[in-house]
Design a protein around this motif. Structure first.
Motif, PDB file in Angstrom:
ATOM      1  N   PHE A   1       0.826  -1.209   0.000  1.00 18.14           N
ATOM      2  CA  PHE A   1       0.000   0.000   0.000  1.00 18.14           C
ATOM      3  C   PHE A   1       0.860   1.259   0.000  1.00 18.14           C
ATOM      4  CE2 PHE A   1      -3.351   2.897   1.555  1.00 18.14           C
ATOM      5  CZ  PHE A   1      -4.345   2.551   0.651  1.00 18.14           C
ATOM      6  N   HIS A   2       2.056   1.204   0.589  1.00 14.21           N
ATOM      7  CA  HIS A   2       2.926   2.377   0.639  1.00 14.21           C
ATOM      8  C   HIS A   2       3.482   2.752  -0.731  1.00 14.21           C
ATOM      9  CE1 HIS A   2       5.754  -0.986   0.860  1.00 14.21           C
ATOM     10  NE2 HIS A   2       6.643  -0.175   0.363  1.00 14.21           N
ATOM     11  N   VAL A   3       3.317   1.870  -1.716  1.00 18.09           N
ATOM     12  CA  VAL A   3       3.784   2.153  -3.073  1.00 18.09           C
ATOM     13  C   VAL A   3       2.849   3.137  -3.782  1.00 18.09           C
ATOM     14  CG1 VAL A   3       4.273   1.110  -5.339  1.00 18.09           C
ATOM     15  CG2 VAL A   3       4.913  -0.095  -3.244  1.00 18.09           C
ATOM     16  N   VAL A   4       1.584   3.197  -3.347  1.00 19.86           N
ATOM     17  CA  VAL A   4       0.559   3.954  -4.065  1.00 19.86           C
ATOM     18  C   VAL A   4       0.931   5.424  -4.288  1.00 19.86           C
ATOM     19  CG1 VAL A   4      -1.812   4.815  -3.953  1.00 19.86           C
ATOM     20  CG2 VAL A   4      -1.342   2.421  -3.506  1.00 19.86           C
ATOM     21  N   PRO A   5       1.380   6.192  -3.281  1.00 19.75           N
ATOM     22  CA  PRO A   5       1.646   7.624  -3.522  1.00 19.75           C
ATOM     23  C   PRO A   5       2.628   7.880  -4.662  1.00 19.75           C
ATOM     24  CG  PRO A   5       1.612   7.163  -1.178  1.00 19.75           C
ATOM     25  CD  PRO A   5       1.585   5.834  -1.862  1.00 19.75           C
ATOM     26  N   SER A   6       3.764   7.191  -4.653  1.00 19.31           N
ATOM     27  CA  SER A   6       4.752   7.428  -5.710  1.00 19.31           C
ATOM     28  C   SER A   6       4.278   6.875  -7.049  1.00 19.31           C
ATOM     29  CB  SER A   6       6.107   6.815  -5.338  1.00 19.31           C
ATOM     30  OG  SER A   6       5.977   5.441  -5.018  1.00 19.31           O
ATOM     31  N   LEU A   7       3.544   5.756  -7.027  1.00 17.87           N
ATOM     32  CA  LEU A   7       3.020   5.200  -8.270  1.00 17.87           C
ATOM     33  C   LEU A   7       1.990   6.136  -8.884  1.00 17.87           C
ATOM     34  CD1 LEU A   7       2.881   2.961 -10.331  1.00 17.87           C
ATOM     35  CD2 LEU A   7       1.416   1.646  -8.786  1.00 17.87           C
ATOM     36  N   LYS A   8       1.160   6.749  -8.047  1.00 14.56           N
ATOM     37  CA  LYS A   8       0.185   7.718  -8.546  1.00 14.56           C
ATOM     38  C   LYS A   8       0.902   8.940  -9.148  1.00 14.56           C
ATOM     39  CE  LYS A   8      -3.417   8.756  -6.073  1.00 14.56           C
ATOM     40  NZ  LYS A   8      -4.227   9.144  -4.890  1.00 14.56           N
ATOM     41  N   GLN A   9       2.004   9.359  -8.532  1.00 15.70           N
ATOM     42  CA  GLN A   9       2.778  10.463  -9.092  1.00 15.70           C
ATOM     43  C   GLN A   9       3.303  10.113 -10.479  1.00 15.70           C
ATOM     44  OE1 GLN A   9       5.185  11.358  -5.164  1.00 15.70           O
ATOM     45  NE2 GLN A   9       5.610  12.962  -6.643  1.00 15.70           N
ATOM     46  N   MET A  10       3.737   8.859 -10.634  1.00 16.10           N
ATOM     47  CA  MET A  10       4.274   8.424 -11.916  1.00 16.10           C
ATOM     48  C   MET A  10       3.168   8.407 -12.969  1.00 16.10           C
ATOM     49  SD  MET A  10       7.330   7.764 -12.963  1.00 16.10           S
ATOM     50  CE  MET A  10       8.281   7.196 -11.548  1.00 16.10           C
ATOM     51  N   VAL A  11       1.990   7.908 -12.604  1.00 16.37           N
ATOM     52  CA  VAL A  11       0.855   7.883 -13.520  1.00 16.37           C
ATOM     53  C   VAL A  11       0.478   9.304 -13.924  1.00 16.37           C
ATOM     54  CG1 VAL A  11      -1.615   7.351 -13.711  1.00 16.37           C
ATOM     55  CG2 VAL A  11      -0.049   5.678 -12.703  1.00 16.37           C
ATOM     56  N   GLN A  12       0.423  10.209 -12.947  1.00 14.24           N
ATOM     57  CA  GLN A  12       0.077  11.603 -13.220  1.00 14.24           C
ATOM     58  C   GLN A  12       1.102  12.267 -14.130  1.00 14.24           C
ATOM     59  OE1 GLN A  12      -2.676  13.257 -12.455  1.00 14.24           O
ATOM     60  NE2 GLN A  12      -1.906  15.111 -13.479  1.00 14.24           N
ATOM     61  N   SER A  13       2.367  11.946 -13.927  1.00 16.79           N
ATOM     62  CA  SER A  13       3.422  12.548 -14.748  1.00 16.79           C
ATOM     63  C   SER A  13       3.307  12.108 -16.204  1.00 16.79           C
ATOM     64  CB  SER A  13       4.800  12.171 -14.191  1.00 16.79           C
ATOM     65  OG  SER A  13       4.989  12.710 -12.902  1.00 16.79           O
ATOM     66  N   LEU A  14       2.977  10.850 -16.429  1.00 19.77           N
ATOM     67  CA  LEU A  14       2.780  10.373 -17.801  1.00 19.77           C
ATOM     68  C   LEU A  14       1.622  11.112 -18.463  1.00 19.77           C
ATOM     69  CD1 LEU A  14       3.313   6.562 -17.238  1.00 19.77           C
ATOM     70  CD2 LEU A  14       4.767   8.048 -18.613  1.00 19.77           C
ATOM     71  N   GLU A  15       0.603  11.404 -17.676  1.00 19.38           N
ATOM     72  CA  GLU A  15      -0.532  12.161 -18.214  1.00 19.38           C
ATOM     73  C   GLU A  15      -0.119  13.592 -18.525  1.00 19.38           C
ATOM     74  OE1 GLU A  15      -5.057  13.559 -16.922  1.00 19.38           O
ATOM     75  OE2 GLU A  15      -3.996  12.051 -15.743  1.00 19.38           O
TER      76      GLU A  15
END
Length: 231
Positions: free
Chosen positions: A137-151
């Protein structure tokens, strides 16, 4: 001297010869001490990238340490150095910091946008061992940042973006059972995430089929064949 160092680095990369790498690194240290080469920062990064290929972790880390001691500008070379540094980190959180720093630099310059994609590939490779139920679950914040950056950079590989979004949803779904006794998730939220997951999976299958891929193949691709180079 510079030509000799570059030749040794090229030989090390092509023949997978650690001795050529160490010889190049020794010459770089001598050149730094004598201030005999203007392009050392560039060669430090190339040396670190080659060291990664050969599994020479100590040499790679030493090259990057020397590179960052130059207080380099925020450019493509620094993005490459940060991606190499992230791959050398044994701790996921430290690796994620490096990848996200490279992303933030890359987003500022359209010519560097391809590095956001590269960072996302290396990020997911580092995160992959942690993607287990109740542990990720602690992976979610940075993974969401990565998804947002691709967008933000309008990444055109929608199937890859869908895969990352699926990873976020899978993490949340896998955590539902863990947190439900504590009242953090409701049945309605569970249904919402399940619906979102189904949508992303269908998008993923559609993209795979439209590209002639196999939707039953491994969801996490081999990053060796994904990383992009400047055009």
């Amino acid at each position: 001297m510079e030509r000799k160092i570059r030749k040794l680095l090229a030989d090390a990369s092509e023949t997978k010869d650690p001795r050529a790498l160490e010889s190049a690194f020794a010459l770089m240290k001598s050149s730094a001490a004598a201030r005999a080469c203007r392009n050392l920062p560039d060669m430090y990064v190339v040396c670190a990238e080659t060291a990664l290929q050969l599994g020479c972790v100590e040499t790679g880390a030493a090259c990057l340490k020397m590179y960052f001691e130059w207080n380099p500008p925020e450019n493509l070379l620094t993005c490459r150095a940060l991606l190499a540094q992230g791959q050398l980190k044994g701790d996921f959180k430290e690796a994620a910091v490096c990848f996200l720093k490279a992303v933030e630099i890359s987003k500022k310059e359209p010519r560097y946008h391809f590095m956001v994609f590269n960072a996302s590939v290396l990020y997911l490779k580092a995160a992959h061992p942690l993607l287990h139920p109740n542990k990720c679950f602690h992976v979610v914040p940075s993974l969401k940042q990565m998804v947002q950056s691709l967008e933000e950079v309008a990444e055109q590989d929608y199937s890859w973006r869908a895969e990352l979004i699926m990873q976020v949803i899978l993490i949340i779904l896998s955590s539902l059972n863990h947190f439900r006794p504590r009242g953090r998730f409701t049945g309605a939220m569970s249904g919402l995430f399940s619906t979102a997951f189904c949508f992303c999976y269908l998008l993923f299958v559609y993209e795979k089929n439209s590209l002639g891929g196999d939707p039953e193949s491994e969801i996490f691709p081999n990053p060796t064949f994904l990383l992009r180079i400047p055009v």
